[in-house]
Each structure stands twice: as structure tokens, then as C-alpha cells.
Design a protein around this motif. Structure first.
Motif, mmCIF file in Angstrom:
data_model
loop_
_atom_site.group_PDB
_atom_site.id
_atom_site.type_symbol
_atom_site.label_atom_id
_atom_site.label_comp_id
_atom_site.label_asym_id
_atom_site.label_seq_id
_atom_site.Cartn_x
_atom_site.Cartn_y
_atom_site.Cartn_z
ATOM 1 N N GLN A 119 51.802 38.575 41.663
ATOM 2 C CA GLN A 119 52.193 37.837 42.853
ATOM 3 C C GLN A 119 53.656 38.062 43.184
ATOM 4 N N ASN A 120 54.517 37.686 42.289
ATOM 5 C CA ASN A 120 55.947 37.864 42.497
ATOM 6 C C ASN A 120 56.613 38.064 41.150
ATOM 7 N N ALA A 121 57.529 39.015 41.094
ATOM 8 C CA ALA A 121 58.319 39.170 39.889
ATOM 9 C C ALA A 121 59.294 38.006 39.812
ATOM 10 N N PRO A 122 59.813 37.676 38.583
ATOM 11 C CA PRO A 122 60.804 36.615 38.471
ATOM 12 C C PRO A 122 62.006 36.924 39.350
ATOM 13 N N ALA B 295 45.464 49.709 30.946
ATOM 14 C CA ALA B 295 45.597 48.549 30.067
ATOM 15 C C ALA B 295 45.876 47.297 30.899
ATOM 16 N N ALA B 296 46.715 47.444 31.926
ATOM 17 C CA ALA B 296 47.033 46.317 32.810
ATOM 18 C C ALA B 296 45.788 45.827 33.535
ATOM 19 N N VAL B 297 44.975 46.753 34.029
ATOM 20 C CA VAL B 297 43.734 46.389 34.720
ATOM 21 C C VAL B 297 42.813 45.602 33.800
ATOM 22 N N GLU B 298 42.678 46.073 32.571
ATOM 23 C CA GLU B 298 41.802 45.394 31.612
ATOM 24 C C GLU B 298 42.304 43.984 31.319
ATOM 25 N N LEU B 299 43.602 43.841 31.125
ATOM 26 C CA LEU B 299 44.180 42.525 30.850
ATOM 27 C C LEU B 299 43.963 41.582 32.024
ATOM 28 N N TYR B 300 44.241 42.070 33.223
ATOM 29 C CA TYR B 300 44.096 41.231 34.410
ATOM 30 C C TYR B 300 42.641 40.788 34.587
ATOM 31 N N ASP B 301 41.705 41.712 34.425
ATOM 32 C CA ASP B 301 40.286 41.379 34.566
ATOM 33 C C ASP B 301 39.874 40.270 33.602
ATOM 34 N N LYS B 302 40.319 40.401 32.356
ATOM 35 C CA LYS B 302 39.960 39.396 31.351
ATOM 36 C C LYS B 302 40.627 38.054 31.654
ATOM 37 N N ALA B 303 41.870 38.096 32.140
ATOM 38 C CA ALA B 303 42.608 36.861 32.406
ATOM 39 C C ALA B 303 41.987 36.072 33.552
ATOM 40 N N CYS C 19 54.167 48.816 37.271
ATOM 41 C CA CYS C 19 52.849 48.202 37.461
ATOM 42 C C CYS C 19 52.466 47.386 36.225
ATOM 43 N N PHE C 20 52.683 47.959 35.050
ATOM 44 C CA PHE C 20 52.355 47.285 33.793
ATOM 45 C C PHE C 20 53.151 45.989 33.663
ATOM 46 N N GLY C 21 54.468 46.068 33.907
ATOM 47 C CA GLY C 21 55.315 44.893 33.765
ATOM 48 C C GLY C 21 54.972 43.794 34.756
ATOM 49 N N ARG C 22 54.697 44.160 35.993
ATOM 50 C CA ARG C 22 54.374 43.144 37.001
ATOM 51 C C ARG C 22 53.028 42.483 36.712
ATOM 52 N N THR C 23 52.120 43.235 36.128
ATOM 53 C CA THR C 23 50.838 42.638 35.766
ATOM 54 C C THR C 23 51.026 41.642 34.628
ATOM 55 N N LEU C 24 51.894 41.963 33.677
ATOM 56 C CA LEU C 24 52.212 40.998 32.626
ATOM 57 C C LEU C 24 52.805 39.725 33.239
ATOM 58 N N ASP C 25 53.696 39.893 34.234
ATOM 59 C CA ASP C 25 54.277 38.729 34.915
ATOM 60 C C ASP C 25 53.188 37.853 35.532
ATOM 61 N N THR C 26 52.225 38.499 36.172
ATOM 62 C CA THR C 26 51.138 37.760 36.828
ATOM 63 C C THR C 26 50.341 36.953 35.816
ATOM 64 N N VAL C 27 49.949 37.596 34.744
ATOM 65 C CA VAL C 27 49.110 36.929 33.750
ATOM 66 C C VAL C 27 49.880 35.812 33.058
ATOM 67 N N GLU C 28 51.182 36.008 32.853
ATOM 68 C CA GLU C 28 51.996 34.981 32.209
ATOM 69 C C GLU C 28 52.255 33.784 33.113
ATOM 70 N N HIS C 29 52.538 34.039 34.388
ATOM 71 C CA HIS C 29 53.119 32.987 35.217
ATOM 72 C C HIS C 29 52.345 32.619 36.473
ATOM 73 N N ASP C 30 51.447 33.475 36.967
ATOM 74 C CA ASP C 30 50.929 33.277 38.325
ATOM 75 C C ASP C 30 49.435 32.998 38.425
ATOM 76 N N LEU C 31 48.756 32.791 37.321
ATOM 77 C CA LEU C 31 47.322 32.523 37.426
ATOM 78 C C LEU C 31 47.058 31.222 38.172
ATOM 79 N N GLY C 32 47.948 30.263 38.030
ATOM 80 C CA GLY C 32 47.784 29.003 38.760
ATOM 81 C C GLY C 32 47.842 29.204 40.260
ATOM 82 N N ARG C 33 48.776 30.026 40.713
ATOM 83 C CA ARG C 33 48.901 30.287 42.149
ATOM 84 C C ARG C 33 47.708 31.108 42.659
#
Length: 355
Positions: A34-37, A176-184, A240-254
């Protein structure tokens, strides 16, 4: 393995390996960060990850309503689609079904397809070269190709959402990012498709309404050579990898709030939530790579959108009524395809009556 199974396996692997970011414009690929920090912000340490995950709505939900695009007595009703959506939502389709039944055509969203220029036996012999297409070149592991701080974050999130599967450690960062996002998103009670497009196609079939696709097809003259080049070529996919980590860490609520807004038809909330998910880094990882330029992966989003725009104008000129689907971003954005139709002189009205 029979002929049909071989063909299906070939298509799935080729598309997943070479078009994971390209198909994002059709909603078929995952939605990224969604958005980087903000600049200067300090990301939480891996042990301090906080993600305020929302609760997804369930049961029968109305969806977002339909946008009206018209010129004279010809009208196109547009459904804005979204990914992901609440997994346990049941979409109430009464209005949509009646609109489709009264239409002469259903127009799908912009899409991109890869088509190997070869016969069935050529595709069959292509299969061995597809094995391992997701893996890093030269047998490198994920830990060797991403920064140490990013890998530390990855380990925490991987354990939380993927578990002990170690095969993903051989994959390129983007896969790897796609797999993480799908599972999250699945863990968050969300579905990447929500079944909306399939439901629309089923309703069109039920009422005998033709379905048209607005697809930009990319022909690959030498598939084996293309896959070989892909497997050996690096990709600049660390952002792409880093921003996906940001999403999974911080933006699932949004992301959950946005999915709920679509389900409940809360147009005000949809307008207030970001639709541009900063996917540029993940798309660029594929489209800007050397192999992509060799295959002509340039301006594909613009080409697909131009095809849709032409098909929409033709439908509006030909049909008394048309039903169409577009990603919600293209519906709401001031530069989206609906805005482009408005700039061409078509009348546009949102479900709440605003223009």
C-alpha cells in the motif's frame, strides 16, 4: 499425463514465471504494498512487527453498485472490481444479474496474455525447460540476494505465514514475495479473486449474453529460448520484495478495510482509501529486465488499456446496453479509463449520483 493436463501445466508455469507482474492489470496477480513507511520513519524490528489486521465482513453483501457511462440512449454499466475481497462474503447479484440480462454484451477488464508460437508437441518439449523458472540464477538462495535486514524481516514473516517450507528459499525475491502475500491475505480471511469475474461470466452465459475480452496478446516466437533467457537473467526486484514485506507487516488492516468497503458498497470509504498500491516496483522488476525488453514487454499496460478503451467505445456505439468490468482504480482515478471516457464526451454517473 494426458494432453489436456500437459497443456494446462505448461500454460500455468509459463504464465506464473514470466507474467506474474504483467497480469496485475487484470487483477489476476497479487496486489502489492500500500505505502512504504514515510521518509525518516524507522521500521519495527522483526520481533516487534505490529499489523492491525481487520475483521472481514461475511454473509450476503451488496457490492459497490454500478457506474453509468452513456451517450444519448446508449449506456454502459460498469462494475469496479477489487482484489483481494472477503473470502466468506456472498455477493448479492440481483441488480447485476438483471443488468446483464438486459444487455447485449459483457465486456471484460483489460488483460494481458502470453501465447507461445508453437504447436502442442513444441509445448510438450518446452516443459523440462520451465522447471525451476522461479529459482534464482546460478543456484543462489534468497539469503544471498537480498539485504541482511530484509532477510531478517522475511524470516519472521515466512515463519508466520508460510511455515517450514524451505523450497521458497531458492526462489527469486519477486516470487517469494508473491507467495508470502498470497498466504498472508488468505490468513486474513481474504481471497485474491472473490469469484466476482467468474460470477459475471456465469450470469452472462445463463442469459445468453456474449462476453468480449479486451486482451493484449504477446506472441513468443521461440518459447524455449525465451524461458532459457528468463532463467539466466537477473531482475531488479529487491524494491518489490521490500515493499511486499512492508505490506504484510503493516497494511493488512487497510487492505481488509478496502475489501470490506467494496463488499458493503461503501463508496465514500472506497474513495478515501488508496487504490494505487505502489505496484510499480514489482511490475518494473519484470518489464525493465533485459529479457523482457528482448521479448517486447514494453508499454503493455498502455496497450491493454487502449484495447479496452476501443472496445468500450465500440460497444457504446453498437449496443443499447452493455455491462463492463474494470479494476476499481480505473473507475475512481482522475486519470483512469472512466475519466478518459468522460473526457471523450461520454456522461458518467457514480452509484451515489455524483459525476
Amino acid at each position: 499425463m494426458n494432453r489436456t493436463a500437459c497443456r494446462t501445466l505448461n500454460r500455468r508455469r509459463l504464465h506464473r514465471a514470466m507474467a506474474v507482474a504483467l497480469l496485475v492489470l487484470a487483477g489476476a496477480a497479487p496486489v502489492f504494498g500500500q505505502n512504504a513507511p514515510p521518509p525518516g520513519a524507522t521500521a519495527p524490528a522483526p520481533s516487534q512487527v505490529t499489523n492491525l489486521e481487520g475483521v472481514t465482513v461475511s454473509g450476503i453483501q451488496p457490492g459497490p453498485g454500478l457506474w453509468k457511462v452513456s451517450k444519448g440512449d446508449h449506456v454502459m454499466w460498469v462494475l469496479g472490481t477489487l482484489s483481494p475481497l472477503p473470502e466468506h462474503m456472498q455477493w448479492k447479484t440481483d441488480e447485476v444479474e438483471q443488468t446483464i440480462a438486459d444487455s447485449q454484451e459483457v465486456l471484460g477488464p483489460p488483460s494481458v496474455a502470453l501465447k507461445p508460437k508453437t504447436n502442442f508437441f513444441g509445448k510438450l518439449f518446452l516443459l523440462p525447460s520451465l522447471i525451476g523458472a522461479r529459482k534464482n540464477p546460478d543456484g543462489q538462495r534468497l539469503q544471498q540476494v537480498v539485504p541482511a535486514a530484509e532477510y531478517a524481516r522475511w524470516q519472521v514473516l515466512k515463519q508466520q505465514y508460510i511455515g517450514s517450507d524451505r523450497s521458497v528459499e531458492d526462489w527469486r525475491p519477486i516470487f517469494a514475495a508473491v507467495e508470502l502475500y498470497d498466504k498472508a491475505i488468505k490468513r486474513s480471511g481474504l481471497s485474491s479473486s472473490g469469484g466476482v469475474k467468474d460470477t459475471v461470466r456465469e450470469l452472462a452465459k445463463k442469459h445468453g449474453v456474449k462476453v468480449s475480452t479486451a486482451r493484449y496478446t504477446m506472441m513468443i516466437d521461440e518459447p524455449r529460448a525465451a524461458v532459457k533467457t528468463f532463467k539466466a537473467s537477473p531482475m531488479d526486484d529487491l524494491e518489490c520484495f521490500g515493499r511486499t514485506l512492508d505490506t504484510v507487516e503493516h497494511d493488512l488492516g487497510r487492505i481488509t478495510a478496502r475489501a470490506n468497503a467494496w463488499a458493503t458498497g461503501d463508496l465514500e470509504a472506497l474513495r478515501g482509501l488508496p487504490m494505487n498500491d505502489q505496484r510499480e516496483a514489482c511490475i518494473a522488476a519484470v518489464t525493465e529486465a533485459g529479457f523482457a525488453k528482448q521479448l517486447g514487454f514494453s508499454d503493455i499496460q498502455q496497450k491493454a488499456q487502449a484495447i479496452w478503451l476501443g472496445a468500450a467505445e465500440q460497444a457504446l456505439n453498437t449496443n443499447t446496453q452493455t455491462f463492463a468490468m474494470l479494476p476499481m482504480e480505473e473507475v475512481l482515478s482522475a486519470k483512469g479509463l472512466i475519466a478518459q471516457l468522460k473526457a471523450k464526451g461520454y456522461q458518467v454517473e457514480a452509484p451515489d449520483g455524483s459525476e
